[in-house]
Design an enzyme around this catalytic site. Structure first.
Site, PDB file in Angstrom:
ATOM      1  N   HIS A  27      -3.028  -0.062   1.910  1.00  0.00           N
ATOM      2  CA  HIS A  27      -2.276   0.834   1.032  1.00  0.00           C
ATOM      3  C   HIS A  27      -3.193   1.921   0.511  1.00  0.00           C
ATOM      4  O   HIS A  27      -3.946   1.721  -0.440  1.00  0.00           O
ATOM      5  CB  HIS A  27      -1.654   0.026  -0.116  1.00  0.00           C
ATOM      6  CG  HIS A  27      -0.877   0.858  -1.077  1.00  0.00           C
ATOM      7  ND1 HIS A  27      -0.723   0.515  -2.406  1.00  0.00           N
ATOM      8  CD2 HIS A  27      -0.213   2.044  -0.922  1.00  0.00           C
ATOM      9  CE1 HIS A  27      -0.002   1.435  -3.011  1.00  0.00           C
ATOM     10  NE2 HIS A  27       0.312   2.373  -2.137  1.00  0.00           N
TER      11      HIS A  27
ATOM     12  N   GLU B 207      -5.901  -0.407  -1.241  1.00  0.00           N
ATOM     13  CA  GLU B 207      -5.522  -1.802  -1.457  1.00  0.00           C
ATOM     14  C   GLU B 207      -5.429  -2.470  -0.093  1.00  0.00           C
ATOM     15  O   GLU B 207      -4.654  -2.045   0.761  1.00  0.00           O
ATOM     16  CB  GLU B 207      -4.154  -1.893  -2.142  1.00  0.00           C
ATOM     17  CG  GLU B 207      -4.181  -1.958  -3.632  1.00  0.00           C
ATOM     18  CD  GLU B 207      -2.819  -2.281  -4.213  1.00  0.00           C
ATOM     19  OE1 GLU B 207      -2.742  -3.171  -5.068  1.00  0.00           O
ATOM     20  OE2 GLU B 207      -1.822  -1.628  -3.834  1.00  0.00           O
TER      21      GLU B 207
END
Length: 298
Positions: free
Chosen positions: A141, A153
């Site tokens: 992410h 992430e």
């Protein structure tokens, strides 16, 4: 594992940003999208962003030239991904769309390839279940704008292997990012915290507690946020905010994640933020002005 070829599925804001970051770090990048027009637009956007980095002294002109030469566009999935060591899906935040893409990736990619999703909230475990290689499926992410924001992430699904996780974490460091490993729960960490805050700001507006600029000013000056939550929602896309909140609400079954009625109404009406030219602010005239229609207010 020697990672040299990266495929990015989707050439929108996130997709071209991810391609930019990898190409600038010396990787060969294949951008895959449905039309040549979309790919051409993405390449123009990447070129403009690289030029800005040159003008600011962040990179050299030779790096800009090399990065552009590292990127190739494909309108068909198989030729774009068949030689890739890592594929990053950056399509719409829609589970059905992602499942379809990952089934096809599993079929066309070499067995050693890692399949990653740039999803901001959808379960990596669900996505991985659509493949025969769940141990090689992971979340990456990236934050928007990708060329600037450092955080990635890295979401480990239920079956994601330790090896896949390590390779992905190391690769993020290679392109100058700071990876943070998180487990697969709705919204992960970033959006599980961010979206309820944005939703609460929208609800404050809906209830008439304060206006758009007032709410954003409180959060900028009082909490040292670089951007107010309503302006940030416009930047993210109100449809994306709504989709993430729905994932949180359905995933946890907790009313605190229920989207504000104002957000639902705005998305239904097509006021999606920057991408549509109007959201909590009006962007169509070249200047940012607060414009939320009173008919949507409580």
């Amino acid at each position: 594992m020697d990672m040299t070829i990266i495929a990015v599925i989707g050439s929108g804001t996130m997709g071209n940003g991810i391609a930019h970051a990898f190409a600038l770090s010396g990787f060969k990048v294949n951008i895959v999208d449905l039309s040549q027009e979309r790919i051409t637009d993405a390449l123009k956007n990447i070129s403009r962003n690289l030029e800005r980095q040159v003008q600011k002294g962040i990179i050299q002109m030779s790096q800009q030239t090399d990065a552009i030469s590292n990127i190739h566009g494909f309108t068909l999935l198989e030729p774009g991904v068949k030689d890739a060591d890592l594929v990053i899906e950056a399509a719409n935040e829609n589970l059905d769309v992602k499942l379809k893409i990952f089934r096809e990736l599993d079929k066309f990619c070499k067995p050693s390839a890692i399949l990653a999703s740039n999803t901001s909230s959808i379960s990596i475990t669900k996505i991985a279940a659509a493949t025969r290689r769940p141990d090689k499926v992971i979340g990456m992410h990236f934050m928007n704008p990708v060329p600037i924001m450092k955080l990635v992430e890295v979401i480990r699904g239920f079956s994601t292997s330790a090896e896949t996780t390590k390779i992905t974490m190391d690769l993020a460091v290679t392109i100058g990012k700071v990876p943070v490993e998180v487990n697969d729960y709705p919204g992960f960490v970033a959006n599980r915290i961010l979206m309820p805050m944005i939703n609460e700001a929208i609800q404050c507006l809906h209830e008439g507690v304060a206006g758009v600029t007032e709410i954003d000013t409180v959060m900028k000056l009082g909490m040292s946020h670089p951007m107010g939550p309503l302006q940030l929602a416009d930047f993210i896309g109100l449809d994306v905010c709504l989709a993430i909140l729905n994932v949180l609400y359905q995933g946890f079954g907790n009313s605190k994640y229920a989207p504000s009625p104002l957000l639902v109404n705005m998305v239904t009406s097509g006021q999606l933020g920057v991408k549509s030219g109007c959201g909590f602010y009006d962007y169509s005239g070249g200047t940012k002005e607060a414009v939320v229609s009173k008919k949507f207010r409580k």
